[in-house]
Design a protein around this motif. Structure first.
Motif, PDB file in Angstrom:
ATOM      1  N   LEU A 167       2.837   6.037   6.807  1.00  0.00           N
ATOM      2  CA  LEU A 167       1.700   5.248   6.301  1.00  0.00           C
ATOM      3  C   LEU A 167       2.131   3.840   5.924  1.00  0.00           C
ATOM      4  CD1 LEU A 167      -0.190   7.878   4.091  1.00  0.00           C
ATOM      5  CD2 LEU A 167      -0.744   7.104   6.420  1.00  0.00           C
ATOM      6  N   ILE A 168       3.306   3.727   5.360  1.00  0.00           N
ATOM      7  CA  ILE A 168       3.794   2.394   4.980  1.00  0.00           C
ATOM      8  C   ILE A 168       3.929   1.515   6.224  1.00  0.00           C
ATOM      9  CG2 ILE A 168       5.812   1.162   4.067  1.00  0.00           C
ATOM     10  CD1 ILE A 168       6.096   3.531   2.026  1.00  0.00           C
ATOM     11  N   GLU A 169       4.377   2.130   7.325  1.00  0.00           N
ATOM     12  CA  GLU A 169       4.517   1.361   8.568  1.00  0.00           C
ATOM     13  C   GLU A 169       3.176   1.054   9.232  1.00  0.00           C
ATOM     14  OE1 GLU A 169       7.189   3.659  11.058  1.00  0.00           O
ATOM     15  OE2 GLU A 169       8.685   3.652   9.454  1.00  0.00           O
ATOM     16  N   GLU A 170       2.209   1.957   9.113  1.00  0.00           N
ATOM     17  CA  GLU A 170       1.027   1.889   9.975  1.00  0.00           C
ATOM     18  C   GLU A 170      -0.304   1.599   9.287  1.00  0.00           C
ATOM     19  OE1 GLU A 170       1.163   2.072  13.280  1.00  0.00           O
ATOM     20  OE2 GLU A 170       3.316   2.474  13.344  1.00  0.00           O
ATOM     21  N   ALA A 171      -0.380   1.745   7.960  1.00  0.00           N
ATOM     22  CA  ALA A 171      -1.703   1.720   7.332  1.00  0.00           C
ATOM     23  C   ALA A 171      -2.280   0.321   7.172  1.00  0.00           C
ATOM     24  CB  ALA A 171      -1.655   2.420   5.963  1.00  0.00           C
ATOM     25  N   LEU A 172      -1.436  -0.679   6.999  1.00  0.00           N
ATOM     26  CA  LEU A 172      -1.981  -2.012   6.700  1.00  0.00           C
ATOM     27  C   LEU A 172      -2.702  -2.589   7.920  1.00  0.00           C
ATOM     28  CD1 LEU A 172      -2.352  -4.344   4.740  1.00  0.00           C
ATOM     29  CD2 LEU A 172      -0.123  -5.239   5.482  1.00  0.00           C
ATOM     30  N   ILE A 173      -2.061  -2.494   9.056  1.00  0.00           N
ATOM     31  CA  ILE A 173      -2.659  -2.996  10.302  1.00  0.00           C
ATOM     32  C   ILE A 173      -2.729  -1.807  11.260  1.00  0.00           C
ATOM     33  CG2 ILE A 173      -2.465  -4.690  12.175  1.00  0.00           C
ATOM     34  CD1 ILE A 173      -2.763  -6.034   9.476  1.00  0.00           C
ATOM     35  N   PRO A 174      -3.772  -0.984  11.155  1.00  0.00           N
ATOM     36  CA  PRO A 174      -3.816   0.241  11.973  1.00  0.00           C
ATOM     37  C   PRO A 174      -3.904  -0.080  13.467  1.00  0.00           C
ATOM     38  CG  PRO A 174      -5.370   0.397  10.145  1.00  0.00           C
ATOM     39  CD  PRO A 174      -4.896  -1.035  10.218  1.00  0.00           C
ATOM     40  N   ALA A 175      -3.067   0.571  14.244  1.00  0.00           N
ATOM     41  CA  ALA A 175      -3.077   0.408  15.704  1.00  0.00           C
ATOM     42  C   ALA A 175      -4.404   0.930  16.259  1.00  0.00           C
ATOM     43  CB  ALA A 175      -1.915   1.175  16.305  1.00  0.00           C
ATOM     44  N   ASP A 176      -4.649   0.600  17.510  1.00  0.00           N
ATOM     45  CA  ASP A 176      -5.827   1.110  18.205  1.00  0.00           C
ATOM     46  C   ASP A 176      -5.697   2.634  18.312  1.00  0.00           C
ATOM     47  OD1 ASP A 176      -7.967   1.600  19.824  1.00  0.00           O
ATOM     48  OD2 ASP A 176      -7.385   0.176  21.396  1.00  0.00           O
ATOM     49  N   GLN A 177      -6.577   3.352  17.645  1.00  0.00           N
ATOM     50  CA  GLN A 177      -6.480   4.818  17.616  1.00  0.00           C
ATOM     51  C   GLN A 177      -7.824   5.392  17.213  1.00  0.00           C
ATOM     52  OE1 GLN A 177      -4.143   6.161  13.954  1.00  0.00           O
ATOM     53  NE2 GLN A 177      -4.024   3.923  13.759  1.00  0.00           N
ATOM     54  N   ILE A 178      -7.956   6.730  17.386  1.00  0.00           N
ATOM     55  CA  ILE A 178      -9.183   7.379  16.924  1.00  0.00           C
ATOM     56  C   ILE A 178      -9.033   7.743  15.458  1.00  0.00           C
ATOM     57  CG2 ILE A 178     -10.004   8.283  19.125  1.00  0.00           C
ATOM     58  CD1 ILE A 178      -8.611  10.942  18.415  1.00  0.00           C
ATOM     59  N   SER A 179     -10.168   7.857  14.805  1.00  0.00           N
ATOM     60  CA  SER A 179     -10.196   8.430  13.460  1.00  0.00           C
ATOM     61  C   SER A 179     -10.727   9.845  13.611  1.00  0.00           C
ATOM     62  CB  SER A 179     -11.118   7.619  12.556  1.00  0.00           C
ATOM     63  OG  SER A 179     -12.471   7.936  12.838  1.00  0.00           O
ATOM     64  N   LEU A 181     -10.192   3.694   7.858  1.00  0.00           N
ATOM     65  CA  LEU A 181      -8.966   4.440   8.159  1.00  0.00           C
ATOM     66  C   LEU A 181      -7.763   3.807   7.439  1.00  0.00           C
ATOM     67  CD1 LEU A 181      -7.765   6.767   9.831  1.00  0.00           C
ATOM     68  CD2 LEU A 181      -7.540   5.167  11.747  1.00  0.00           C
ATOM     69  N   ALA A 182      -7.706   2.496   7.437  1.00  0.00           N
ATOM     70  CA  ALA A 182      -6.633   1.799   6.719  1.00  0.00           C
ATOM     71  C   ALA A 182      -6.659   2.181   5.237  1.00  0.00           C
ATOM     72  CB  ALA A 182      -6.804   0.284   6.870  1.00  0.00           C
ATOM     73  N   LEU A 183      -7.878   2.241   4.696  1.00  0.00           N
ATOM     74  CA  LEU A 183      -8.017   2.586   3.275  1.00  0.00           C
ATOM     75  C   LEU A 183      -7.459   3.981   3.002  1.00  0.00           C
ATOM     76  CD1 LEU A 183      -9.094   1.970   0.444  1.00  0.00           C
ATOM     77  CD2 LEU A 183     -11.335   2.826   1.196  1.00  0.00           C
ATOM     78  N   LYS A 184      -7.732   4.918   3.909  1.00  0.00           N
ATOM     79  CA  LYS A 184      -7.193   6.268   3.701  1.00  0.00           C
ATOM     80  C   LYS A 184      -5.671   6.226   3.623  1.00  0.00           C
ATOM     81  CE  LYS A 184      -8.803  10.158   4.915  1.00  0.00           C
ATOM     82  NZ  LYS A 184      -9.568  11.030   5.803  1.00  0.00           N
ATOM     83  N   GLY A 185      -5.053   5.461   4.503  1.00  0.00           N
ATOM     84  CA  GLY A 185      -3.593   5.376   4.495  1.00  0.00           C
ATOM     85  C   GLY A 185      -3.067   4.808   3.180  1.00  0.00           C
ATOM     86  N   MET A 186      -3.746   3.784   2.681  1.00  0.00           N
ATOM     87  CA  MET A 186      -3.297   3.151   1.419  1.00  0.00           C
ATOM     88  C   MET A 186      -3.471   4.105   0.241  1.00  0.00           C
ATOM     89  SD  MET A 186      -4.874  -0.602   2.255  1.00  0.00           S
ATOM     90  CE  MET A 186      -4.472  -1.322   3.871  1.00  0.00           C
ATOM     91  N   ILE A 187      -4.566   4.826   0.240  1.00  0.00           N
ATOM     92  CA  ILE A 187      -4.788   5.825  -0.815  1.00  0.00           C
ATOM     93  C   ILE A 187      -3.718   6.914  -0.721  1.00  0.00           C
ATOM     94  CG2 ILE A 187      -6.390   7.651  -1.564  1.00  0.00           C
ATOM     95  CD1 ILE A 187      -8.677   5.639  -0.946  1.00  0.00           C
ATOM     96  N   GLY A 188      -3.337   7.265   0.505  1.00  0.00           N
ATOM     97  CA  GLY A 188      -2.258   8.239   0.694  1.00  0.00           C
ATOM     98  C   GLY A 188      -0.953   7.758   0.078  1.00  0.00           C
ATOM     99  N   ILE A 189      -0.643   6.488   0.261  1.00  0.00           N
ATOM    100  CA  ILE A 189       0.604   5.934  -0.311  1.00  0.00           C
ATOM    101  C   ILE A 189       0.554   5.988  -1.847  1.00  0.00           C
ATOM    102  CG2 ILE A 189       2.060   3.882  -0.511  1.00  0.00           C
ATOM    103  CD1 ILE A 189       0.930   3.042   2.305  1.00  0.00           C
ATOM    104  N   GLU A 190      -0.592   5.621  -2.407  1.00  0.00           N
ATOM    105  CA  GLU A 190      -0.717   5.665  -3.865  1.00  0.00           C
ATOM    106  C   GLU A 190      -0.678   7.117  -4.373  1.00  0.00           C
ATOM    107  OE1 GLU A 190      -0.345   3.395  -5.937  1.00  0.00           O
ATOM    108  OE2 GLU A 190      -1.206   4.083  -7.836  1.00  0.00           O
ATOM    109  N   ALA A 191      -1.260   8.027  -3.597  1.00  0.00           N
ATOM    110  CA  ALA A 191      -1.167   9.450  -3.973  1.00  0.00           C
ATOM    111  C   ALA A 191       0.307   9.851  -4.051  1.00  0.00           C
ATOM    112  CB  ALA A 191      -1.912  10.321  -2.963  1.00  0.00           C
ATOM    113  N   MET A 192       1.107   9.350  -3.115  1.00  0.00           N
ATOM    114  CA  MET A 192       2.537   9.682  -3.120  1.00  0.00           C
ATOM    115  C   MET A 192       3.237   9.062  -4.334  1.00  0.00           C
ATOM    116  SD  MET A 192       4.699  11.552  -1.572  1.00  0.00           S
ATOM    117  CE  MET A 192       6.467  11.799  -1.749  1.00  0.00           C
TER     118      MET A 192
END
Ligand SMILES: *[C@@H]1O[C@H](CO)[C@@H](O)[C@H](O)[C@H]1NC(C)=O
Ligand SMILES: *[C@@H]1O[C@H](CO)[C@@H](O)[C@H](O)[C@H]1NC(C)=O
Ligand SMILES: *[C@@H]1O[C@H](CO)[C@@H](O)[C@H](O)[C@H]1NC(C)=O
Ligand SMILES: *[C@@H]1O[C@H](CO)[C@@H](O)[C@H](O)[C@H]1NC(C)=O
Ligand SMILES: *[C@@H]1O[C@H](CO)[C@@H](O)[C@H](O)[C@H]1NC(C)=O
Ligand SMILES: *[C@@H]1O[C@H](CO)[C@@H](O)[C@H](O)[C@H]1NC(C)=O
Ligand SMILES: *[C@@H]1O[C@H](CO)[C@@H](O)[C@H](O)[C@H]1NC(C)=O
Ligand SMILES: *[C@@H]1O[C@H](CO)[C@@H](O)[C@H](O)[C@H]1NC(C)=O
Ligand SMILES: *[C@@H]1O[C@H](CO)[C@@H](O)[C@H](O)[C@H]1NC(C)=O
Ligand SMILES: *[C@@H]1O[C@H](CO)[C@@H](O)[C@H](O)[C@H]1NC(C)=O
Length: 690
Positions: free
Chosen positions: A486-498, A512-523
């Motif tokens: 998530l640290i590598e991919e969440a800020l600028i999400p690559a072209d992908q499906i949600s 989708l980016a927001l989910k990744g950031m929330i995941g990092i904070e959850a960690m």
């Protein structure tokens, strides 16, 4: 335009009420499909109601159907003073008059008027017992029929019901076999099954293995018969009794359709008399699982509590009074909490969802090791799909967080034992239920950002509700590995499906980016709870830095009113920001209140008659995500969502078991989804911390 539409719908509803004098009432709503026996992926029988394939919500005059559409003939007839009527299905005789229908979280209740002289109350109960694994593990459901005189005179009554062999296999040209028996404590049953058992195999989503039991009490006035539909039903229609005979011409399900009938001669009745039936499926082997030691078969959990199928049947049959009381208590809890959270409209939504959600899961294992498995019903049959567990999981957070652990455990076990090669979280544990055989080639559907975020959020949600910090320590390494992703991919999400994969892939998806950031904070919180305080400080710094940047990249600040976008820089787009839910669910306070307020002010400006579209690409929406969004919205915006979804339930033309994907303007299908577990997400308002 919108208000005119609503007024028109109300007018039409009123008009039909007026012209159809015999119309049933529906309380709290007329759902798209009425749950009859809904207890597991294989015991899932409904009465289709919406106008595009259903009869408007009447038990008589149309056959019940398995969720995937196949007929599961379930017949009810009643003879009153020599005249035969149909109360369930479509065997031929005139229908009783349905006066009312009501659903609760666990029950569907019909009241029938039979010729103006007799009343019937017909109750379908599919128990949900989150606190009781023994009862939850049984794949059985009740049908209780009460009959009494309406006119003060006694009437001569015989009651009939059957099931056909259509219940026992999805290929209706396969050969069925059957038998009849009575347990030592007096429960009579028809046992019906596919003659050639194909373990772990399905056709059209029906199981090709296991034994079905249709049962009732063996009273003095009970007769039974197996045989061709016309013969058995005809015998009842003309005589009110069956022949007590066993058709041994085992044959294909669709050849002179074999049916399995019971007739009870109730005699002359004045006051209410109850007759109880149970329908259920016994599969000793439930599934295959690629766990820590490789692929092993797993038994159904009920086999740990009962020494035989008929012991399980007897227990369930004799448990009705307890089960009904427990079910009413759960109904009441959900009713009280739903009404307190957002009123009667919200209860209309939650109480319809409960059986559908629990009907997609099954408890397996033994007394030392239990697992809960979930089928991604209808969209593809995948097992343990992480981004289906995520929309489903609020119902478990609300009712029994420990069951969420039993869903997550198999995912951890498989990946921690090195059976999955990718560094991000897997999408699912197997391409088709009941084979949780994993993806050792790593070639499952790719939703890496979505699933890493989901696993982190749900693991912490479970641990917070149960204070199980040991669970966080146990899985710390793999959670940290997913956080790295998530640290590598969440800020600028690559072209992908949600998770909304039907909408196609897109780069820089704001939600989708927001989910990744929330995941990092959850960690970060997980790290703190497990004593890894340096990691916690680092993760929370990264999450906060990302969320600052996200508020620049993902918000159309100059729009009126401002709102988040579908994807970075696309200022004229918008979508439901449902992933914000995780921030509130976990009490993270990562995202500023101003974002919540901005979205609450924005949604009403793009609302349609049945809700806010999922995003600007289409008019369709998802009712699971609407409820996630409602849960974190201001009071008035929350009420808007709840009112729209409740109105949709009552008015939609769709007739399959509640779809989660529909057109927000027409109320019709968005796609073919039906009966999916994601309606567990309707409990989102009840899963927030109090
Ligand atoms: C049906 O239920 C209603 C409400 O509980 C009750 O008044 C009525 O007597 C019941 N009818 C039968 C046939 O048991
Ligand atoms: C039904 O037929 C089967 C096969 O002949 C037999 O085993 C079974 O005992 C019969 N049951 C009854 C109730 O006659
Ligand atoms: C599950 O795997 C077995 C082989 O182990 C296979 O026979 C069966 O068809 C599979 N079931 C499904 C639903 O794919
Ligand atoms: C059986 O039927 C007779 C008359 O048909 C009736 O008098 C009697 O009460 C019934 N017995 C039971 C147990 O329902
Ligand atoms: C219980 O299930 C676990 C996991 O499948 C298995 O390892 C264990 O042997 C089982 N125990 C018993 C007593 O069957
Ligand atoms: C994604 O957003 C970033 C930041 O605005 C931008 O540099 C990049 O070009 C965008 N990617 C695509 C494919 O649009
Ligand atoms: C971790 O704990 C420290 C000390 O209690 C606290 O200051 C910090 O806010 C916590 N971080 C997170 C992300 O909870
Ligand atoms: C913080 O985490 C990042 C990403 O894992 C890592 O590259 C960095 O070294 C860490 N910094 C500290 C101070 O631990
Ligand atoms: C979108 O709006 C922001 C201000 O909210 C602005 O900085 C940015 O340039 C706009 N992007 C485009 C592509 O118009
Ligand atoms: C939504 O429906 C309206 C009315 O049918 C139509 O004009 C419009 O193009 C649709 N919008 C999208 C995004 O499909």
């Amino acid at each position: 335009m919108k208000y005119l539409g609503q007024a028109l719908v109300a007018l039409c509803a009123g008009f039909f009420d007026f012209v159809a004098a015999d119309a049933s009432t529906f309380s709290p709503a007329r759902p798209p499909a009425i749950p009859l026996g809904v207890k597991s992926p294989y015991l899932s029988t409904w009465q289709y109601a919406g106008s595009d394939g259903g009869n408007g919500g009447y038990l008589a005059g149309q056959w019940p159907q398995f969720w995937a559409g196949q007929i599961a003939a379930w017949t009810g007839m009643i003879r009153v003073d020599g005249t035969t009527y149909t109360w369930m299905g479509a065997p031929g005789p005139q229908s009783v008059t349905q006066k009312s229908f009501e659903y609760t979280s666990t029950k569907s209740i019909f009241t029938m008027d039979v010729g103006g002289v007799v009343e019937m109350n017909i109750t379908f109960l599919s128990p949900i017992t989150p606190d009781d694994q023994k009862r939850q593990s049984l794949v059985f459901s009740y049908l209780d029929v009460a009959v009494q005189s309406l006119d003060g005179h006694s009437h001569d009554v015989q009651l009939y019901t059957d099931i056909s062999a259509e219940w026992v296999a999805g290929d209706h040209s396969s050969v069925a076999q059957w038998d009849y028996g009575t347990t030592s404590d007096g429960i009579s049953y028809h046992k019906v099954y596919r003659q050639t058992q194909l373990l772990f195999s399905e056709t059209n989503d029906q199981a090709d293995w296991g034994y079905w039991y249709y049962a009732t009490q063996n009273t003095q006035n009970l007769t039974f018969q197996s045989g061709a539909d016309t013969a058995v039903r005809g015998a009842f229609e003309s005589n009110g009794v069956l022949a007590d005979t066993n058709d041994t011409n085992y044959r294909p399900i669709d050849q002179q359709y074999p049916v399995f009938g019971f007739s009870s001669d109730l005699g002359y009745i004045l006051n209410s008399v109850n007759t109880l039936y149970t329908i259920g499926l016994a599969q000793e082997q439930a599934m295959q699982f690629d766990g820590a030691t490789g692929i092993v078969p797993l038994t159904s959990l009920w086999t740990s509590y009962f020494s035989s199928e008929t012991d399980a049947l007897s227990f369930f049959y004799n448990d009705y009074s307890t089960s009904s009381t427990t079910a009413s208590a759960l109904d009441q809890k959900i009713a009280t909490d739903s009404i307190a959270a957002a009123g009667q409209d919200y209860l209309t939504i939650t109480s319809l969802a409960a059986r559908q959600a629990f009907g997609a899961v099954e408890l397996v294992g033994n007394l030392t090791q239990q697992y809960l498995f979930l089928k991604e019903i209808s969209s593809d049959g995948n097992i343990q799909t992480v981004d289906v567990i995520f929309p489903f999981h609020p119902i478990l957070v609300y009712l029994k967080p420990e069951l969420l652990k039993l869903l997550l455990d198999p995912l951890f076990e498989n990946q921690e034992s090195g059976q999955y090669p990718n560094k991000y979280s897997m999408h699912d544990l197997g391409a088709h239920w009941p084979n949780a055989t994993g993806h050792p080639d790593g070639a499952d559907e790719q939703q890496p950002l979505e699933e890493c975020g989901n696993m982190l959020i749900m693991t912490l949600a479970y641990a917070q509700r149960t204070n199980d910090n040991a669970y966080l320590s146990q899985h710390y390494n793999i959670l940290a590995q997913w956080t790295e992703y998530l640290i590598e991919e969440a800020l600028i999400p690559a072209d992908q499906i949600s998770t909304d994969d039907f909408a196609g892939s897109l780069a820089n998806q704001t939600d989708l980016a927001l989910k990744g950031m929330i995941g990092i904070e959850a960690m970060a919180v997980i790290a703190n709870l497990t004593g890894n305080t340096a990691d916690a400080a680092n993760y929370t710094n990264i999450a906060h830095s990302y969320i600052e940047q996200w508020q620049v990249l993902g918000i159309a600040h100059d729009a009126t009113p401002p709102h988040t976008t579908l994807a970075y820089g696309m200022n004229d787009t918008h979508g439901l920001l449902y992933n914000l839910y995780g921030d509130a669910e976990l009490s993270l306070n990562l995202v500023p209140q101003s974002v919540y307020d901005m979205q609450s002010a924005f949604y009403p400006t793009v609302n349609e008659i049945y809700g806010v579209p999922l995003d600007t690409r289409h008019n369709y929406t998802k009712n699971d995500w609407e409820m996630f969004t409602a849960a974190i919205a201001s009071d008035t915006t929350k009420q808007m969502f709840v009112k729209d979804v409740a109105a949709w339930i009552d008015q939609t033309t769709t007739s399959k078991p509640e779809t989660d994907w529909y057109d927000a303007i027409t109320g019709g299908y968005g796609g073919g989804f039906t009966a999916r577990p994601v309606v567990g997400g309707h409990f989102a308002l009840l899963a927030l911390p109090t």
